[in-house]
Design a protein around this motif. Structure first.
Motif, short mmCIF file in Angstrom:
data_model
loop_
_atom_site.label_atom_id
_atom_site.label_comp_id
_atom_site.label_asym_id
_atom_site.label_seq_id
_atom_site.Cartn_x
_atom_site.Cartn_y
_atom_site.Cartn_z
N ALA A 1 5.14 14.29 -6.20
CA ALA A 1 5.61 12.98 -5.74
C ALA A 1 4.70 12.38 -4.68
O ALA A 1 4.88 11.22 -4.30
CB ALA A 1 7.02 13.12 -5.18
N MET A 2 3.73 13.14 -4.19
CA MET A 2 2.77 12.60 -3.23
C MET A 2 1.56 12.00 -3.93
O MET A 2 0.89 11.11 -3.39
CB MET A 2 2.32 13.71 -2.26
CG MET A 2 3.42 14.16 -1.32
SD MET A 2 3.06 15.74 -0.51
CE MET A 2 3.61 16.90 -1.77
N LYS A 3 1.27 12.46 -5.13
CA LYS A 3 0.14 11.95 -5.90
C LYS A 3 0.55 10.82 -6.84
O LYS A 3 -0.18 9.82 -6.98
CB LYS A 3 -0.49 13.10 -6.72
CG LYS A 3 -1.68 12.67 -7.56
CD LYS A 3 -2.22 13.87 -8.35
CE LYS A 3 -3.39 13.47 -9.24
NZ LYS A 3 -3.88 14.62 -10.02
N GLY A 4 1.72 10.96 -7.49
CA GLY A 4 2.14 10.00 -8.50
C GLY A 4 2.14 8.56 -8.04
O GLY A 4 1.58 7.68 -8.73
N PRO A 5 2.76 8.22 -6.88
CA PRO A 5 2.77 6.82 -6.45
C PRO A 5 1.38 6.25 -6.24
O PRO A 5 1.12 5.08 -6.52
CB PRO A 5 3.55 6.87 -5.13
CG PRO A 5 4.36 8.11 -5.20
CD PRO A 5 3.53 9.09 -5.97
N MET A 6 0.46 7.08 -5.74
CA MET A 6 -0.91 6.62 -5.53
C MET A 6 -1.61 6.36 -6.88
O MET A 6 -2.33 5.38 -7.03
CB MET A 6 -1.70 7.65 -4.73
CG MET A 6 -1.27 7.76 -3.27
SD MET A 6 -2.34 8.87 -2.34
CE MET A 6 -1.79 8.51 -0.66
N ILE B 1 -1.23 22.14 4.58
CA ILE B 1 -2.32 21.62 3.75
C ILE B 1 -2.71 22.60 2.64
O ILE B 1 -3.10 22.18 1.55
CB ILE B 1 -3.54 21.25 4.62
CG1 ILE B 1 -4.55 20.43 3.82
CG2 ILE B 1 -4.18 22.48 5.24
CD1 ILE B 1 -5.68 19.86 4.65
N ALA B 2 -2.59 23.91 2.89
CA ALA B 2 -2.97 24.88 1.86
C ALA B 2 -2.04 24.81 0.66
O ALA B 2 -2.44 25.03 -0.48
CB ALA B 2 -2.98 26.29 2.45
N ALA B 3 -0.76 24.52 0.91
CA ALA B 3 0.21 24.44 -0.17
C ALA B 3 0.20 23.07 -0.84
O ALA B 3 0.67 22.93 -1.97
CB ALA B 3 1.61 24.75 0.37
N GLU B 4 -0.29 22.06 -0.13
CA GLU B 4 -0.30 20.70 -0.66
C GLU B 4 -1.69 20.10 -0.46
O GLU B 4 -1.91 19.23 0.39
CB GLU B 4 0.77 19.86 0.04
CG GLU B 4 2.18 20.37 -0.20
CD GLU B 4 3.23 19.60 0.59
OE1 GLU B 4 2.87 18.70 1.37
OE2 GLU B 4 4.43 19.90 0.42
N ALA B 5 -2.66 20.60 -1.24
CA ALA B 5 -4.04 20.15 -1.09
C ALA B 5 -4.13 18.64 -1.32
O ALA B 5 -3.52 18.11 -2.25
CB ALA B 5 -4.93 20.88 -2.10
N PRO B 6 -4.88 17.92 -0.48
CA PRO B 6 -4.99 16.47 -0.63
C PRO B 6 -5.53 16.07 -1.99
O PRO B 6 -6.52 16.62 -2.46
CB PRO B 6 -5.97 16.07 0.49
CG PRO B 6 -5.88 17.19 1.48
CD PRO B 6 -5.62 18.42 0.67
N ASN B 7 -4.87 15.11 -2.64
CA ASN B 7 -5.38 14.64 -3.92
C ASN B 7 -6.50 13.62 -3.67
O ASN B 7 -6.47 12.89 -2.68
CB ASN B 7 -4.25 14.06 -4.77
CG ASN B 7 -3.73 12.74 -4.25
OD1 ASN B 7 -4.36 11.69 -4.42
ND2 ASN B 7 -2.57 12.77 -3.60
N PRO B 8 -7.51 13.56 -4.56
CA PRO B 8 -8.70 12.74 -4.30
C PRO B 8 -8.47 11.23 -4.31
O PRO B 8 -9.38 10.48 -3.95
CB PRO B 8 -9.65 13.14 -5.45
CG PRO B 8 -9.15 14.44 -5.95
CD PRO B 8 -7.67 14.39 -5.77
N ILE B 9 -7.28 10.76 -4.70
CA ILE B 9 -7.00 9.33 -4.65
C ILE B 9 -6.90 8.86 -3.20
O ILE B 9 -7.20 7.71 -2.88
CB ILE B 9 -5.72 8.98 -5.42
CG1 ILE B 9 -5.84 9.40 -6.89
CG2 ILE B 9 -5.39 7.49 -5.34
CD1 ILE B 9 -4.55 9.31 -7.67
N VAL B 10 -6.50 9.75 -2.31
CA VAL B 10 -6.39 9.41 -0.89
C VAL B 10 -7.73 8.89 -0.38
O VAL B 10 -8.74 9.59 -0.47
CB VAL B 10 -5.96 10.66 -0.07
CG1 VAL B 10 -6.03 10.38 1.42
CG2 VAL B 10 -4.55 11.09 -0.47
N ASP C 1 0.83 -1.20 0.00
CA ASP C 1 0.00 0.00 0.00
C ASP C 1 0.86 1.26 0.00
O ASP C 1 2.08 1.19 0.19
CB ASP C 1 -0.93 0.00 1.22
CG ASP C 1 -1.94 -1.13 1.17
OD1 ASP C 1 -2.46 -1.41 0.07
OD2 ASP C 1 -2.22 -1.74 2.22
N ILE C 2 0.20 2.41 -0.15
CA ILE C 2 0.91 3.68 -0.29
C ILE C 2 0.43 4.68 0.75
O ILE C 2 -0.77 4.86 0.97
CB ILE C 2 0.68 4.30 -1.69
CG1 ILE C 2 1.13 3.35 -2.80
CG2 ILE C 2 1.39 5.65 -1.80
CD1 ILE C 2 2.61 3.18 -2.94
#
Length: 457
Positions: free
Chosen positions: A191-196, A222-231, A182-183
């Motif tokens: 690089a936080m979205k790509g592996p997912m 969090i404002a600079a790195e908004a959570p990607n919806p794959i999470v 898992d990721i």
């Protein structure tokens, strides 16, 4: 009317429990104090997903009219958003993944305030007290599975990376998922979205319907790195120190992709912990990797670590360039050793209780100009303590680059000043300059003005 803004009401979704009237009141009272502001700012960051922006101050100013209200209902609550970014919606309805993240924000901010910060049972000064708090926040978020074998790979790396580097992170995520791992990431872009993204294909091919995509963030970033919806599991920790501890307690191995000051902070945190005498026997696979074009990045990181922390730190990781399948094979083999060690020691698979995390890595560091200048950046101390101080220095640079409060400090008082041993400062200056030259401090196309000044002595 601005067609880029939307008003809507959203019902609870995801891992969300019922709130008490007292908890609701804290977010709906007329004063709208610090807790409401924290909730509002984190909610805006979640709704801004997909709009590439890595400046917390810019986000808050652009959506100054955004508002979110908690509306009590007989069964639970609803959230009413006003002047929200339209990218969070499809045909007038909020994207499901973003709605889940919105309620995760509400869940975690309420829980931390009512059950952690204000509860005398948690001694947030002692090492064990902080570790217990991190555990309870993660447990409340539903991230633990007692029956799951070790399989969580933490992936670190920058939000500002090239397309080639991004595609490489997807390939690594794909190979990791093919091995039914898992990721976990910082949940943002790059690089936080790509592996997912890559892992979703790998898990689909293996018919693995229980893939975990854990995102761990904190209000300042969090404002600079908004959570990607794959999470599919989002957790908001109270500060960067608890966020970093959550990574190393829940993860069974760590892959580091190219990044900037934030990635350097994460590396220094991890190595500082692994250098502690109590952690010498702990198996913990750590792999630095990227495409061939990123080889120079890792050469510079490796040189910096060797020059500052020594060969003992260098021995705790391996570098694999341009070989996603080998990264996944080595990580799977390393995690098998983790499983055997945890089984032998009777430690939990889902939370590494035996890992020693000293208070130097737990105490929240406030990057004021005075605190940055007073950092002990010299080699006349234990390597793990030097790592802790270097970590704080890079944390301050991250704050000055992307966090609302840090940006305002630098605007008002000028760049942070860093000073210490001349040789160490030369090494740090060389590394930071390479980040600037490689455009790793801000998103591509944005001019970068350094928020720091290294004084070589």
């Amino acid at each position: 009317m601005n067609t880029g803004l939307v008003n809507a009401q959203v019902s609870p979704t995801g891992q969300f429990d019922i709130l008490s009237k007292y908890e609701i009141h804290k977010l709906t009272d007329a004063s709208r104090g610090p807790q409401y502001q924290l909730f509002r700012n984190c909610s805006l960051a979640v709704l801004n997903c997909g709009n590439y922006m890595d400046d917390g101050k810019e986000l808050l100013e652009k959506y100054a009219d955004f508002d979110i209200a908690v509306i009590p209902t007989e069964r639970s609550v609803k959230l009413k958003v006003s002047n929200a970014p339209a990218t969070a919606f499809v045909d007038g309805r909020m994207i499901q993944g973003i709605a889940e993240h919105l309620f995760a924000v509400l869940r975690d901010i309420i829980y931390v305030s009512s059950e952690i910060t204000c509860d005398p049972r948690y001694d947030l000064v002692s090492a064990q007290g902080v570790t217990d708090a991190v555990f309870h926040i993660l447990r409340n978020a539903g991230t633990f599975d007692r029956d799951r074998s070790p399989r969580l790979v933490v992936c670190w790396g920058g939000h500002s990376i090239s397309r080639e580097e991004y595609d490489y992170t997807k390939k690594v995520g794909y190979e990791i998922a093919l091995r039914q791992l898992d990721i976990c990431t910082g949940c943002g872009p790059g690089a936080m979205k790509g592996p997912m993204k890559g892992a979703t294909i790998g898990h689909a091919k293996q018919r693995d319907r229980d893939g975990q995509y854990l995102g761990i963030t904190e209000p300042g970033i969090i404002a600079a790195e908004a959570p990607n919806p794959i999470v599919n599991q989002l957790v908001i920790m109270p500060d960067i120190e608890k966020r970093l501890e959550a990574f190393v307690r829940t993860g069974h191995g760590i892959v580091v992709f190219p990044g900037g000051a934030g990635t350097a902070e994460e590396i220094l945190y991890l190595l500082g912990i692994l250098l502690h005498e109590d952690n010498k026997a702990q198996p913990f696979p750590v792999i630095f990797t990227g495409p061939r074009t990123a080889a120079d990045y890792f050469i510079r990181i490796d040189q910096f670590i060797t020059q500052t922390l020594g060969e003992a730190a260098r021995s705790r990781y391996q570098i694999i360039i341009d070989d996603p399948s080998e990264v996944a094979r080595q990580m799977a083999a390393g995690i098998q050793k983790v499983r055997e060690y945890r089984k032998e020691k009777g430690d939990a698979y889902y939370y590494n209780w035996q890992l020693k995390v000293s208070t130097e890595f737990q105490r929240p560091f406030v990057p004021t100009h005075e605190n940055m200048r007073k950092l002990a950046l010299h080699t006349n101390q234990e390597p793990y303590l030097l790592a802790a101080n270097l970590r704080r220095a890079f944390s301050g640079i991250v704050s000055g680059n992307v966090k609302d409060e840090g940006i305002r400090r630098v605007e008002n008082n000028g760049p942070y000043e860093l000073l210490g041993d001349p040789a160490l400062m030369r090494s740090m200056d060389t590394l930071l300059d390479s980040f600037v030259q490689q455009q790793r401090m801000k998103l591509p196309g944005k001019e970068y003005k350094p928020c720091y000044r290294v004084i070589r002595g």
